[in-house]
Design a protein around this motif. Sequence first.
Motif, PDB file in Angstrom:
ATOM      1  N   TYR A 137       7.088   1.343   4.603  1.00 25.81           N
ATOM      2  CA  TYR A 137       8.415   1.668   5.129  1.00 25.81           C
ATOM      3  C   TYR A 137       8.467   3.064   5.757  1.00 25.81           C
ATOM      4  O   TYR A 137       9.463   3.406   6.392  1.00 25.81           O
ATOM      5  CB  TYR A 137       9.458   1.529   4.032  1.00 25.81           C
ATOM      6  CG  TYR A 137       9.705   0.087   3.638  1.00 25.81           C
ATOM      7  CD1 TYR A 137      10.262  -0.811   4.546  1.00 25.81           C
ATOM      8  CD2 TYR A 137       9.370  -0.377   2.370  1.00 25.81           C
ATOM      9  CE1 TYR A 137      10.480  -2.141   4.201  1.00 25.81           C
ATOM     10  CE2 TYR A 137       9.589  -1.704   2.019  1.00 25.81           C
ATOM     11  CZ  TYR A 137      10.136  -2.578   2.933  1.00 25.81           C
ATOM     12  OH  TYR A 137      10.346  -3.893   2.598  1.00 25.81           O
ATOM     13  N   GLU A 138       7.409   3.853   5.589  1.00 27.81           N
ATOM     14  CA  GLU A 138       7.333   5.119   6.314  1.00 27.81           C
ATOM     15  C   GLU A 138       7.462   4.882   7.821  1.00 27.81           C
ATOM     16  O   GLU A 138       8.089   5.670   8.540  1.00 27.81           O
ATOM     17  CB  GLU A 138       5.996   5.818   6.028  1.00 27.81           C
ATOM     18  CG  GLU A 138       5.776   6.199   4.573  1.00 27.81           C
ATOM     19  CD  GLU A 138       4.993   5.156   3.790  1.00 27.81           C
ATOM     20  OE1 GLU A 138       4.254   5.554   2.884  1.00 27.81           O
ATOM     21  OE2 GLU A 138       5.127   3.949   4.087  1.00 27.81           O
ATOM     22  N   LYS A 139       6.867   3.800   8.283  1.00 26.02           N
ATOM     23  CA  LYS A 139       6.909   3.480   9.714  1.00 26.02           C
ATOM     24  C   LYS A 139       8.323   3.130  10.157  1.00 26.02           C
ATOM     25  O   LYS A 139       8.744   3.469  11.265  1.00 26.02           O
ATOM     26  CB  LYS A 139       5.942   2.335  10.028  1.00 26.02           C
ATOM     27  CG  LYS A 139       4.465   2.706   9.881  1.00 26.02           C
ATOM     28  CD  LYS A 139       3.574   1.495  10.095  1.00 26.02           C
ATOM     29  CE  LYS A 139       2.105   1.868   9.982  1.00 26.02           C
ATOM     30  NZ  LYS A 139       1.599   2.490  11.212  1.00 26.02           N
TER      31      LYS A 139
ATOM     32  N   HIS B  47       2.140  -1.065  -7.184  1.00 31.44           N
ATOM     33  CA  HIS B  47       0.988  -1.766  -6.618  1.00 31.44           C
ATOM     34  C   HIS B  47      -0.145  -0.778  -6.362  1.00 31.44           C
ATOM     35  O   HIS B  47       0.077   0.347  -5.938  1.00 31.44           O
ATOM     36  CB  HIS B  47       1.376  -2.444  -5.304  1.00 31.44           C
ATOM     37  CG  HIS B  47       2.380  -3.540  -5.483  1.00 31.44           C
ATOM     38  ND1 HIS B  47       2.037  -4.835  -5.748  1.00 31.44           N
ATOM     39  CD2 HIS B  47       3.728  -3.524  -5.427  1.00 31.44           C
ATOM     40  CE1 HIS B  47       3.119  -5.585  -5.846  1.00 31.44           C
ATOM     41  NE2 HIS B  47       4.169  -4.809  -5.658  1.00 31.44           N
ATOM     42  N   GLU B  48      -1.339  -1.212  -6.647  1.00 32.71           N
ATOM     43  CA  GLU B  48      -2.501  -0.365  -6.382  1.00 32.71           C
ATOM     44  C   GLU B  48      -2.825  -0.377  -4.895  1.00 32.71           C
ATOM     45  O   GLU B  48      -2.615  -1.374  -4.212  1.00 32.71           O
ATOM     46  CB  GLU B  48      -3.711  -0.878  -7.175  1.00 32.71           C
ATOM     47  CG  GLU B  48      -3.571  -0.724  -8.688  1.00 32.71           C
ATOM     48  CD  GLU B  48      -3.489   0.718  -9.107  1.00 32.71           C
ATOM     49  OE1 GLU B  48      -4.113   1.568  -8.435  1.00 32.71           O
ATOM     50  OE2 GLU B  48      -2.794   1.018 -10.097  1.00 32.71           O
ATOM     51  N   PRO B  49      -3.320   0.760  -4.346  1.00 37.03           N
ATOM     52  CA  PRO B  49      -3.718   0.781  -2.938  1.00 37.03           C
ATOM     53  C   PRO B  49      -4.717  -0.329  -2.627  1.00 37.03           C
ATOM     54  O   PRO B  49      -5.613  -0.628  -3.424  1.00 37.03           O
ATOM     55  CB  PRO B  49      -4.368   2.165  -2.786  1.00 37.03           C
ATOM     56  CG  PRO B  49      -3.753   2.988  -3.869  1.00 37.03           C
ATOM     57  CD  PRO B  49      -3.525   2.042  -5.014  1.00 37.03           C
ATOM     58  N   GLY B  50      -4.535  -0.963  -1.483  1.00 36.95           N
ATOM     59  CA  GLY B  50      -5.473  -1.996  -1.064  1.00 36.95           C
ATOM     60  C   GLY B  50      -5.011  -3.394  -1.394  1.00 36.95           C
ATOM     61  O   GLY B  50      -5.630  -4.350  -0.952  1.00 36.95           O
TER      62      GLY B  50
ATOM     63  N   ARG C 149       3.482  12.965   5.225  1.00 34.89           N
ATOM     64  CA  ARG C 149       3.701  12.494   3.855  1.00 34.89           C
ATOM     65  C   ARG C 149       3.604  10.970   3.736  1.00 34.89           C
ATOM     66  O   ARG C 149       3.930  10.413   2.694  1.00 34.89           O
ATOM     67  CB  ARG C 149       5.060  12.993   3.353  1.00 34.89           C
ATOM     68  CG  ARG C 149       5.023  14.479   3.050  1.00 34.89           C
ATOM     69  CD  ARG C 149       6.382  15.128   3.076  1.00 34.89           C
ATOM     70  NE  ARG C 149       6.254  16.563   2.830  1.00 34.89           N
ATOM     71  CZ  ARG C 149       5.886  17.447   3.761  1.00 34.89           C
ATOM     72  NH1 ARG C 149       5.637  17.044   5.004  1.00 34.89           N
ATOM     73  NH2 ARG C 149       5.762  18.726   3.468  1.00 34.89           N
ATOM     74  N   SER C 150       3.165  10.332   4.792  1.00 36.33           N
ATOM     75  CA  SER C 150       2.958   8.889   4.735  1.00 36.33           C
ATOM     76  C   SER C 150       1.707   8.573   3.932  1.00 36.33           C
ATOM     77  O   SER C 150       0.725   9.331   3.958  1.00 36.33           O
ATOM     78  CB  SER C 150       2.830   8.319   6.157  1.00 36.33           C
ATOM     79  OG  SER C 150       4.034   8.502   6.874  1.00 36.33           O
ATOM     80  N   ARG C 151       1.723   7.477   3.213  1.00 41.47           N
ATOM     81  CA  ARG C 151       0.581   7.106   2.387  1.00 41.47           C
ATOM     82  C   ARG C 151      -0.603   6.716   3.266  1.00 41.47           C
ATOM     83  O   ARG C 151      -0.469   5.837   4.132  1.00 41.47           O
ATOM     84  CB  ARG C 151       0.967   5.958   1.467  1.00 41.47           C
ATOM     85  CG  ARG C 151       2.011   6.329   0.418  1.00 41.47           C
ATOM     86  CD  ARG C 151       2.617   5.106  -0.230  1.00 41.47           C
ATOM     87  NE  ARG C 151       3.438   4.338   0.699  1.00 41.47           N
ATOM     88  CZ  ARG C 151       4.030   3.185   0.399  1.00 41.47           C
ATOM     89  NH1 ARG C 151       3.878   2.662  -0.809  1.00 41.47           N
ATOM     90  NH2 ARG C 151       4.767   2.544   1.296  1.00 41.47           N
ATOM     91  N   PRO C 152      -1.758   7.344   3.064  1.00 41.38           N
ATOM     92  CA  PRO C 152      -2.914   7.068   3.922  1.00 41.38           C
ATOM     93  C   PRO C 152      -3.314   5.603   3.942  1.00 41.38           C
ATOM     94  O   PRO C 152      -3.776   5.088   4.972  1.00 41.38           O
ATOM     95  CB  PRO C 152      -4.025   7.936   3.310  1.00 41.38           C
ATOM     96  CG  PRO C 152      -3.302   9.025   2.578  1.00 41.38           C
ATOM     97  CD  PRO C 152      -2.054   8.393   2.065  1.00 41.38           C
ATOM     98  N   ASP C 153      -3.136   4.908   2.806  1.00 40.65           N
ATOM     99  CA  ASP C 153      -3.556   3.513   2.740  1.00 40.65           C
ATOM    100  C   ASP C 153      -2.604   2.567   3.464  1.00 40.65           C
ATOM    101  O   ASP C 153      -2.878   1.376   3.572  1.00 40.65           O
ATOM    102  CB  ASP C 153      -3.690   3.071   1.280  1.00 40.65           C
ATOM    103  CG  ASP C 153      -2.385   3.202   0.512  1.00 40.65           C
ATOM    104  OD1 ASP C 153      -1.870   4.329   0.429  1.00 40.65           O
ATOM    105  OD2 ASP C 153      -1.876   2.190   0.010  1.00 40.65           O
ATOM    106  N   LYS C 154      -1.480   3.102   3.992  1.00 38.02           N
ATOM    107  CA  LYS C 154      -0.508   2.255   4.685  1.00 38.02           C
ATOM    108  C   LYS C 154      -0.515   2.461   6.197  1.00 38.02           C
ATOM    109  O   LYS C 154       0.153   1.719   6.923  1.00 38.02           O
ATOM    110  CB  LYS C 154       0.914   2.541   4.160  1.00 38.02           C
ATOM    111  CG  LYS C 154       1.084   2.396   2.660  1.00 38.02           C
ATOM    112  CD  LYS C 154       0.870   0.972   2.179  1.00 38.02           C
ATOM    113  CE  LYS C 154       1.099   0.859   0.680  1.00 38.02           C
ATOM    114  NZ  LYS C 154       0.831  -0.504   0.174  1.00 38.02           N
ATOM    115  N   THR C 155      -1.231   3.456   6.672  1.00 36.19           N
ATOM    116  CA  THR C 155      -1.137   3.809   8.092  1.00 36.19           C
ATOM    117  C   THR C 155      -1.753   2.755   9.006  1.00 36.19           C
ATOM    118  O   THR C 155      -1.357   2.638  10.173  1.00 36.19           O
ATOM    119  CB  THR C 155      -1.809   5.157   8.353  1.00 36.19           C
ATOM    120  OG1 THR C 155      -3.186   5.095   7.924  1.00 36.19           O
ATOM    121  CG2 THR C 155      -1.101   6.277   7.595  1.00 36.19           C
ATOM    122  N   GLY C 156      -2.689   1.976   8.518  1.00 33.12           N
ATOM    123  CA  GLY C 156      -3.372   1.013   9.374  1.00 33.12           C
ATOM    124  C   GLY C 156      -2.629  -0.284   9.599  1.00 33.12           C
ATOM    125  O   GLY C 156      -3.057  -1.107  10.418  1.00 33.12           O
TER     126      GLY C 156
END
Length: 315
Positions: A255-257, A140-143, A279-286
């Motif tokens: 799933y990093e969270k 999947h593309e970010p966003g 190492r968590s994906r920046p686009d998933k932190t929010g």
Amino acid sequence: MPYVFYKKVKAKDIPAAVMSESSVFNNVLVPASIRKVYSALRDQRYLLQRVSLSEFTKYILSPDENLFRELHLVRKFDGKEVVRLIPRSQPVSPYAIALSLSTHAYVSHYSALYLHGLTLNVPKPICVKSRRTKAKNPPHEPGELTQEQLDSAFSLPARMTRNIYTFEYEGTTHEVYLLEKSAEVDNGITKVPAPHAPSGIAVSGVEKTLVECAVKPDYAGGAGEVLDAFRRARETLKILRMMQLLKAGNYLFPYEKNILFYMDRAGYSERQKSLVTERSRPDKTGFTAYLEKDMHGKLLDPDIGIYYPQGIESE
């Protein structure tokens, strides 16, 4: 039965030769491995060249020879049967029987936790991951993900596989959950010794097991069992390796969270947890994540940004 072996071969040596070749497959034979045993014995000049594969199969299944018998595995939802050959006179591992359902399969989830000593429970179903017949969808593309999509996905009950096989062995009924994995070459698979499995049992390594359990806790006894597994792995877990495997999974959800929550509640150090956050994906932190699907009485950890089931902290 025709006389299938060369006269120079001593009768007492034949069963040992057959079982030696079958041990490569943990003494659980499928059509492909029967052919390999047959070919190996021909190459070693045990079998007469005129002996067919069919004749050899009849020979090893003959009750008079006391070598192999048929074992039937039945798929629960439609009654489909598959047949495996197992020894008459020596035990085999139920895990080896389960793995025979698919090529390139490995033991996963709750069963893998048990084989790694990360749970005190003995799971009844054997979880096995099998290769897909079709490739996984592109990453999947970010966003692409929205919070509304995430909320909706985790408000529903977890989907469980219908691909469940049962078999009877040594007076016990075993269930096998045959789960799908991607068609790509898998990383993070190892082999562990197990009783009656001379070639070892293919199983997800500790790091891959914890990732897969964090993603699908319903196949691991629930979030409480996954948390306990993280506790037991605290001194030996290779966190960077775990994060590499998580990244390779191309998961849509954050799933990093989930992993960070388990590590936090399992008493990992700040330095260890920082290896995950860095190492968590920046686009998933929010996003606000969920530890399990279809939770009732859920609580929020605002620091990590994840909902978790009420009562898990007291386990």
